[in-house]
Every structure is written in structure tokens, then in C-alpha cells.
Design a protein around this motif. Structure first.
Motif, PDB file in Angstrom:
ATOM      1  N   PHE A   1       3.866  13.551  -2.116  1.00 52.16           N
ATOM      2  CA  PHE A   1       4.480  13.146  -0.845  1.00 52.16           C
ATOM      3  C   PHE A   1       3.943  11.766  -0.480  1.00 52.16           C
ATOM      4  N   ASP A   2       4.844  10.796  -0.308  1.00 45.04           N
ATOM      5  CA  ASP A   2       4.446   9.427   0.042  1.00 45.04           C
ATOM      6  C   ASP A   2       4.304   9.308   1.564  1.00 45.04           C
ATOM      7  N   ALA A   3       3.073   9.462   2.063  1.00 41.99           N
ATOM      8  CA  ALA A   3       2.834   9.339   3.505  1.00 41.99           C
ATOM      9  C   ALA A   3       2.943   7.894   3.961  1.00 41.99           C
TER      10      ALA A   3
ATOM     11  N   ARG B   1       7.913   3.422  10.619  1.00 41.59           N
ATOM     12  CA  ARG B   1       8.781   4.598  10.669  1.00 41.59           C
ATOM     13  C   ARG B   1       8.850   5.208   9.273  1.00 41.59           C
ATOM     14  N   ALA B   2       8.553   6.493   9.181  1.00 45.95           N
ATOM     15  CA  ALA B   2       8.632   7.241   7.915  1.00 45.95           C
ATOM     16  C   ALA B   2       7.879   6.540   6.792  1.00 45.95           C
ATOM     17  N   GLY B   3       6.674   6.049   7.094  1.00 44.19           N
ATOM     18  CA  GLY B   3       5.821   5.462   6.064  1.00 44.19           C
ATOM     19  C   GLY B   3       6.079   4.011   5.747  1.00 44.19           C
ATOM     20  N   ARG B   4       7.065   3.409   6.387  1.00 38.28           N
ATOM     21  CA  ARG B   4       7.398   2.006   6.123  1.00 38.28           C
ATOM     22  C   ARG B   4       7.303   1.178   7.398  1.00 38.28           C
ATOM     23  N   ILE B   5       7.074  -0.110   7.246  1.00 34.20           N
ATOM     24  CA  ILE B   5       7.120  -1.037   8.387  1.00 34.20           C
ATOM     25  C   ILE B   5       8.544  -1.553   8.503  1.00 34.20           C
ATOM     26  N   VAL B   6       9.167  -1.300   9.683  1.00 36.22           N
ATOM     27  CA  VAL B   6      10.561  -1.697   9.874  1.00 36.22           C
ATOM     28  C   VAL B   6      10.693  -3.013  10.635  1.00 36.22           C
ATOM     29  N   GLU B   7       9.644  -3.423  11.327  1.00 40.18           N
ATOM     30  CA  GLU B   7       9.680  -4.703  12.040  1.00 40.18           C
ATOM     31  C   GLU B   7       8.248  -5.169  12.277  1.00 40.18           C
ATOM     32  N   GLN B   8       8.036  -6.472  12.134  1.00 42.58           N
ATOM     33  CA  GLN B   8       6.696  -7.032  12.267  1.00 42.58           C
ATOM     34  C   GLN B   8       6.799  -8.452  12.798  1.00 42.58           C
ATOM     35  N   GLY B   9       5.843  -8.825  13.655  1.00 42.91           N
ATOM     36  CA  GLY B   9       5.841 -10.175  14.206  1.00 42.91           C
ATOM     37  C   GLY B   9       4.852 -10.295  15.338  1.00 42.91           C
ATOM     38  N   SER B  10       4.949 -11.395  16.080  1.00 42.51           N
ATOM     39  CA  SER B  10       4.059 -11.577  17.218  1.00 42.51           C
ATOM     40  C   SER B  10       4.390 -10.552  18.302  1.00 42.51           C
TER      41      SER B  10
ATOM     42  N   LEU C   1       0.836  -1.202   0.000  1.00 43.08           N
ATOM     43  CA  LEU C   1       0.000   0.000   0.000  1.00 43.08           C
ATOM     44  C   LEU C   1       0.871   1.252   0.000  1.00 43.08           C
ATOM     45  N   ARG C   2       0.571   2.133  -0.950  1.00 41.39           N
ATOM     46  CA  ARG C   2       1.240   3.433  -1.002  1.00 41.39           C
ATOM     47  C   ARG C   2       0.164   4.508  -1.069  1.00 41.39           C
ATOM     48  N   VAL C   3       0.248   5.479  -0.181  1.00 38.52           N
ATOM     49  CA  VAL C   3      -0.685   6.598  -0.151  1.00 38.52           C
ATOM     50  C   VAL C   3       0.099   7.861  -0.461  1.00 38.52           C
ATOM     51  N   ARG C   4      -0.271   8.530  -1.556  1.00 34.71           N
ATOM     52  CA  ARG C   4       0.482   9.695  -2.036  1.00 34.71           C
ATOM     53  C   ARG C   4      -0.418  10.927  -2.016  1.00 34.71           C
ATOM     54  N   PHE C   5       0.087  11.985  -1.381  1.00 32.40           N
ATOM     55  CA  PHE C   5      -0.636  13.260  -1.332  1.00 32.40           C
ATOM     56  C   PHE C   5       0.013  14.248  -2.301  1.00 32.40           C
ATOM     57  N   PRO C   6      -0.793  14.951  -3.103  1.00 32.50           N
ATOM     58  CA  PRO C   6      -0.212  15.935  -4.027  1.00 32.50           C
ATOM     59  C   PRO C   6       0.336  17.152  -3.280  1.00 32.50           C
ATOM     60  N   ILE C   7       1.461  17.674  -3.738  1.00 32.84           N
ATOM     61  CA  ILE C   7       2.044  18.907  -3.199  1.00 32.84           C
ATOM     62  C   ILE C   7       1.680  20.036  -4.152  1.00 32.84           C
ATOM     63  N   ARG C   8       0.859  20.972  -3.667  1.00 29.27           N
ATOM     64  CA  ARG C   8       0.360  22.052  -4.525  1.00 29.27           C
ATOM     65  C   ARG C   8       1.047  23.368  -4.173  1.00 29.27           C
ATOM     66  N   LYS C   9       1.358  24.145  -5.182  1.00 33.17           N
ATOM     67  CA  LYS C   9       2.017  25.435  -4.972  1.00 33.17           C
ATOM     68  C   LYS C   9       1.428  26.482  -5.909  1.00 33.17           C
TER      69      LYS C   9
ATOM     70  N   LEU D   1      -0.450  -1.252  15.247  1.00 34.78           N
ATOM     71  CA  LEU D   1       0.481  -0.423  14.487  1.00 34.78           C
ATOM     72  C   LEU D   1       1.079   0.595  15.448  1.00 34.78           C
ATOM     73  N   VAL D   2       2.376   0.556  15.660  1.00 35.06           N
ATOM     74  CA  VAL D   2       3.017   1.490  16.578  1.00 35.06           C
ATOM     75  C   VAL D   2       4.118   2.242  15.836  1.00 35.06           C
ATOM     76  N   GLY D   3       4.473   3.393  16.374  1.00 36.63           N
ATOM     77  CA  GLY D   3       5.506   4.211  15.769  1.00 36.63           C
ATOM     78  C   GLY D   3       5.338   5.655  16.176  1.00 36.63           C
ATOM     79  N   GLU D   4       6.287   6.486  15.782  1.00 38.54           N
ATOM     80  CA  GLU D   4       6.245   7.880  16.172  1.00 38.54           C
ATOM     81  C   GLU D   4       5.120   8.621  15.468  1.00 38.54           C
ATOM     82  N   SER D   5       4.730   9.734  16.056  1.00 40.01           N
ATOM     83  CA  SER D   5       3.739  10.609  15.451  1.00 40.01           C
ATOM     84  C   SER D   5       4.223  11.066  14.079  1.00 40.01           C
ATOM     85  N   GLY D   6       3.333  10.986  13.064  1.00 38.63           N
ATOM     86  CA  GLY D   6       3.695  11.405  11.725  1.00 38.63           C
ATOM     87  C   GLY D   6       4.311  10.323  10.870  1.00 38.63           C
ATOM     88  N   CYS D   7       4.375   9.076  11.370  1.00 42.11           N
ATOM     89  CA  CYS D   7       5.028   8.007  10.596  1.00 42.11           C
ATOM     90  C   CYS D   7       4.085   7.372   9.578  1.00 42.11           C
ATOM     91  N   GLY D   8       2.787   7.708   9.625  1.00 36.78           N
ATOM     92  CA  GLY D   8       1.852   7.169   8.645  1.00 36.78           C
ATOM     93  C   GLY D   8       0.824   6.205   9.206  1.00 36.78           C
TER      94      GLY D   8
END
Length: 618
Positions: free
Chosen positions: A376-378, A581-590, A358-366, A394-401
Motif C-alpha cells: 500500500f503506497d501511503a 491528497r491520497a499520498g500526493r501533493i496536488v498544489e504547492q507554493g507560497s 519519496l514513496r513510502v510503501r507498507f506491506p499488506i499481510r494476510k 503540509l495540509v490535507g485531509e486525515s489519512g492523506c499521508g
């Protein structure tokens, strides 16, 4: 010294006169952290608003004094009180989404506080604002200083609120749930920052929180509130090693952790009583496990036991046998063992929800015409699965997606973002569904939002808010059936039935969260995306909600995608854990594997930042 002398706060409500605070006394020394803990609706936040003279229009201070270094702030005219707010007493509010101005850039809001309460102006004030954003852990502060609040996650908005409060350099800070929306790593940074400021400036901190682990690591003294009164005061060490009041004992037994996995938490039955009534006896008596006949007819006083330790309980009045009292108070009812989940059928071996790349992309408008200048790939290539009747955290820092992932699954970002990959529910890709098929899928998947205030319609009564989903997704249910279901839901989530006829603004933050949970449960979904569902709840209600979620899972086979930063809750309820972390899963398991034997360096840092109780009552 900040001193509160016999404060009484009353509110004129439709239901009658609400005695929100009834005779509070406490002192806060410079350089001291004093924690005010207790259930949602007990008067903690109302205490903070009274100190700042920010009570709602129907509220007033009936009697008492608030002294700041011997000056009575209640006697000051409003023009002088403005200098006290922010300059001498700062406040970190509970809900940053409603405290930050949505049409002002965050940098301008912090600069405004700096220029109002310090000599800095212009570029010097902006440079100071940048410095505060760095201190509270905002990434890329040079870029984010010109962002609006809506561009930030809930945790990031809380950090901005903390920076704005600290920027006025006050002598005392009232922190109303300051770390509720923060992940554990940023929470550790903020708490360390507050400790550092105390050491440097002799800052006095009144910490209002339901996180007892934070209290254990931060507070010098603790006051426990219940139904508008303080019922126990002690040093933090005394409170956690040998609590005296039955309510305090029960609170510590309600904390979720790995040791209590597989059994129901020792939730305290019932709710805080309505404060419109005249109490004839102990306010905790209807919920107390060691009540005696006199508790119904005698009003207990706050009795001093030794030094500064005090308890409001008839078992501690002079004349009672101290050893016998301790023996009775220590017999906290044991939690019931959870029933084993029914054996899974062969069909349940297939995932209920399977997410692939899954990739969720938000447009950057100017520019003036807001043309798209990039994306931006959230969420960047996330894969996981949720089995029937199980919980994936799902755990991780605020803003990780984490929240973006949840909203994408529930189809709430269709017109804001583009998607790649698949999210299969019952084998159907949610991103391909339209019309009736999408409506049917919405019956099977619901969401509990992170911010209950922003997600509840302020113009609708609670009954109408809960009924709305039933009318839309289960139109075959008649009016009587809807009312019966909503009454049962109110009981399940710890709300009195008269709450159904009230508006969201009449509830505390924790009570609004219960309403949000009831709304998600109303249509009996198969999968619930729980976005920080217990972050605004006090310990006892959190235990009720976690027990409820586990019971529903056993009875109905409902699955949860549980988004949270509370590792204690993860240890208790999750079957599987995915660390983002930063939109990706870095570790997964039981759950056991990831939390007890983490392999990724980020996961290790995350778990090391989790606050734990320094001492624990037996």
C-alpha cells in the motif's frame, strides 16, 4: 433539560486537595448547543466527567446536583447509571486513541453501543454501524468496519468515536473537543451532522472546545471557564461581538490569522493558577491587564447584567460606571511587532531538507502466516524542500499521508515500510544513514507527535521524559546544565516548574502537548517535524506556542515541517504550503498564493470548509 446546580468537584492529590470545579451552575435545553470554552486545565473536561460520573478514583463530587429531565443522576445506583451513559447522555471523548478498545474491531465497538441502547441486534445492528461510519465520513466503510483502531489515523479514530457515541441515539451529547483531530472538510461534515441531528431529534449538545471559530458557527450560548469557575455567560452573538470579561477580550486577540502575520500574537502571560490554594481575590488577577487593588482581596461573584448574560468581574458589580468599565476593558495590550529575520547567508540558499520522489510503501499481510500479498503506497512520489529558518506547512485531509511523510523523514518507519526516493538533510540521504551518522542526524531533526498522551511514557516523570533526549543525544551536558535547560523550557512552553516532578496522567490534554513540544525542543534541533503541535491547545496557549516557535526560528534559524489542518495557524506561521491528497501533493507554493488564489479543486474545497468567526470583537 440537563441542569447542573452548584456542582463542586474535588480531587485528592499528592500536592493537596484540588478544587477542580467550584460552584458551577448551567442549564442545557433540548435542541440547544451550549459551548464551554476556556484554557487547558480550567475544568472543562472535569465538568464532562462529573456529569457522566466518570471521575478518576481520587475525585468526587463534594456537593451539587445533576438533573436530567428533573431526575438526579447523582443519586442513581451504578446499575441504572449505565443506561444513562450512552442512552440518555452520550460523550465524545477528547482522546480517541485511549477511548477505543485496541483489541476490538471498530465495527464490534459500534455494534456494542447500538445493542446496549437500541432494539437492534445482529445483522441489523451491523448495518446501522455501517450507516454511522458513512455519516461521519469514514472512507470505504464496508472494509474499514473490520479494522482495528491502530490501523486508522488520529482523525479517523476521532470519527469512529463520534459514530459510536451517536449510535446510542442519546438525548444529550457532551462533546469534549470533538473536532480537534479532524481536518477541516471532515470537521465541517461532522458539525453539519450534529446540527442535522439536533433538528431531527431535539438533541442537546454541550460542546467543550478551544476552537472559537467552531463555537461561533455552532453555539447558541457560550460559557467561559477559568480556574474551575464560569466567568462569563452570553449568547454566541454577544460573546463574539462584545465580550465583557478581560479574559474573553484577550482570548479573541490571541487568534492566529493572516492579518496578524509578521507580529507576535497577543498571548496571555502566565498559566492557570494551581487549584490547591484558597483564593482570596479574583483568580484571573495575576494575568489581568486591567486589574485594580480590590481584585487581590475580594472574591468576585457571577453578576447578571441583562437577561441571561453574566460576568464574574469586580468592574461589573452594581455601582460601577458602565461606560468607564467598557472603556477600560476594551484597552487590550497590543501585540508586539515581530523582529525581522536576519538576512540569509549565501550557504542558506541550499535547502536544509530536500525530499525527491519519496514513496513510502507498507506491506499488506494476510493469512495465518502473515505473508505479504502486496503493498500500500501511503506516500506516492512526494517532492518538496524546506529552507533554513523557514516553515513548510503540509495540509490535507486525515489519512492523506501527512504524518507518514513526517515519520519517514525522522526515520521512525525503518522496520515497518520500504522507501523509494531521497530525503536529503545537509546533503545526506537520511535513508542511507546508519550508526553514528544516524545518531548525529537525530540531533538535528526532532518530531512533535500528534497524540501527546500516547507519546509520553506514563511511568516516567516529566523531568525524566525531557532529560532522556539530552542524555542520549547531548551526553556532554552535565546534570546541572540539563536541569537549568529543562527549567527554562518549562517556562517557555507555559508550564510551572513543579510540573517537572509530576507524571503525564496528572495533566490535561493541552498541558501534555506542551510537554511534548518541550521534549522536541530540548536538544536544540535544526529541523522539527511538527505533527499537529497545536491541535490540543486552547487559544491562549496556542498563541504562546506559536510565538515561541517564531522566536526560536528567528533566534536559532530552526526550520519547521508543519503538519496541520488548522488553516488559521498556516496563514500565520507558514512560508510555503503543500496540499496533500491520497499520498500526493496536488498544489504547492507560497502561503499567500495557495491560500488566497488556490488553483486545484481540492484546495478550493479545503479552504471553503475552514470555519471563521462570524463576528469579531474590536
Amino acid at each position: 433539560m440537563l441542569e447542573i446546580k452548584n456542582i463542586k468537584v474535588e480531587l485528592d492529590a499528592e500536592s493537596g486537595l484540588v478544587r477542580a470545579i467550584d460552584g458551577m451552575r448551567l442549564t442545557l435545553q433540548r435542541g440547544e448547543t451550549f459551548a464551554l470554552v476556556g484554557e487547558s486545565g480550567c475544568g472543562k473536561s472535569m465538568t464532562a466527567l462529573a456529569l457522566m460520573r466518570l471521575l478518576p478514583e481520587n475525585g468526587y463530587i463534594a456537593s451539587g446536583d445533576v438533573l436530567v429531565d428533573q431526575e438526579d443522576v447523582l443519586a442513581l445506583p451504578e446499575s441504572q447509571m449505565r443506561a444513562v451513559r450512552g442512552g440518555r447522555i452520550g460523550m465524545i471523548f477528547q482522546e480517541p486513541s485511549t477511548s477505543l478498545n485496541p483489541v476490538m474491531k471498530i465495527g464490534d465497538q459500534i455494534v456494542e453501543a447500538i445493542e446496549a441502547h437500541t432494539p437492534l441486534r445482529g445483522e441489523a445492528a451491523r448495518a446501522k454501524a455501517l450507516d454511522w461510519l458513512r455519516k461521519v465520513g469514514i472512507p470505504e466503510p464496508e472494509r474499514r468496519i473490520d479494522d482495528y483502531p491502530f490501523r486508522m489515523s488520529g482523525g479517523q479514530k476521532q470519527r469512529v468515536m463520534i459514530a459510536m457515541t451517536l449510535a446510542g441515539e442519546p438525548d444529550y451529547i457532551i462533546a469534549d473537543e470533538p473536532t480537534t483531530a479532524l481536518d477541516v472538510t471532515i470537521q465541517a461534515q461532522v458539525l453539519d451532522l450534529l446540527k442535522q441531528l439536533q433538528a431531527e431529534h431535539g438533541l442537546g449538545l454541550l460542546l467543550i472546545t478551544h476552537d472559537l471559530a467552531v463555537v461561533s458557527g455552532m453555539a447558541h450560548r457560550v460559557a467561559l471557564m477559568y480556574a474551575g469557575q464560569i466567568i462569563e455567560v452570553a449568547t454566541a452573538e454577544e460573546f463574539f461581538s462584545s465580550p465583557k470579561h478581560p479574559y474573553a477580550k484577550a482570548l479573541l486577540r490571541a487568534l492566529p490569522d493572516a492579518a496578524r502575520r509578521g507580529q507576535s500574537l497577543a498571548a496571555i502571560p502566565g498559566t492557570v493558577p494551581p487549584l490547591t490554594q484558597q483564593f482570596m481575590g479574583c483568580r484571573f488577577e495575576p494575568r489581568c491587564y486591567c486589574t485594580e487593588p480590590a481584585c487581590k482581596t475580594t472574591l468576585p461573584e457571577l453578576n447578571t447584567l441583562a437577561g441571561t448574560r453574566s460576568v464574574r468581574c469586580l468592574r461589573y458589580v452594581p455601582g460601577h460606571n458602565a461606560e468607564a468599565t467598557e472603556a477600560i476593558i476594551n484597552i487590550v495590550p497590543a501585540a508586539a511587532s515581530a523582529q525581522a529575520a536576519p538576512a540569509a547567508a549565501d550557504a542558506s540558499r541550499q535547502p536544509l531538507l530536500q525530499v525527491d520522489q519519496l514513496r513510502v510503501r507498507f506491506p499488506i499481510r494476510k493469512g495465518l502466516l502473515q505473508r505479504v500479498h502486496g503493498y500500500f503506497d501511503a506516500v506516492d512520489g512526494v517532492s518538496y524542500k524546506v529552507m533554513p529558518g523557514q516553515t513548510l506547512a503540509l495540509v490535507g485531509e486525515s489519512g492523506c499521508g501527512k504524518t507518514t511523510t513526517g515519520k519517514a523523514i525522522v526515520q521512525l518507519l525503518r522496520h515497518q515500510a520500504t522507501f523509494e526516493g531521497q530525503a536529503l538533510l545537509h546533503g545526506q540521504n537520511l535513508f542511507d544513514l546508519e550508526g553514528e551518522a544516524l545518531q548525529k542526524a537525530r540531533r538535528d531533526i526532532q518530531i512533535i507527535f500528534q497524540d501527546p498522551f500516547a507519546s509520553l511514557n506514563p511511568r516516567m516523570r516529566v523531568f525524566d521524559i525531557l532529560e532522556e533526549g539530552l542524555l542520549s543525544l547531548q551526553p556532554d551536558l552535565d546534570a546541572a546544565g540539563r536541569r537549568d535547560r529543562l527549567k527554562r523550557l518549562a517556562d517557555q512552553v507555559g508550564l510551572r516548574q513543579d510540573a517537572l516532578d509530576r507524571y503525564p496522567h496528572e495533566f490535561s490534554g493541552g498541558q501534555r502537548q506542551r510537554i511534548a513540544i518541550a521534549r522536541a525542543l530540548a536538544v536544540q534541533p535544526k529541523l522539527i517535524v511538527c505533527d499537529e503541535p497545536t491541535s490540543a491547545l486552547d487559544v491562549s496557549v496556542q498563541a504562546q506556542i506559536l510565538n515561541l516557535l517564531r522566536d526560536l526560528q528567528r533566534e536559532l534559524g530552526v526550520s519547521y515541517l508543519f503538519i496541520t489542518h488548522n488553516i488559521g495557524v498556516v496563514e500565520y506561521i507558514a512560508d510555503e504550503v503543500a496540499v496533500m491528497r491520497a499520498g500526493r501533493i496536488v498544489e504547492q507554493g507560497s502561503c499567500d498564493d495557495v491560500l488566497s488564489r488556490p488553483r486545484d479543486a481540492y484546495t478550493k474545497k479545503l479552504i471553503a470548509s475552514v470555519p471563521r468567526l462570524a463576528t469579531m470583537a474590536a
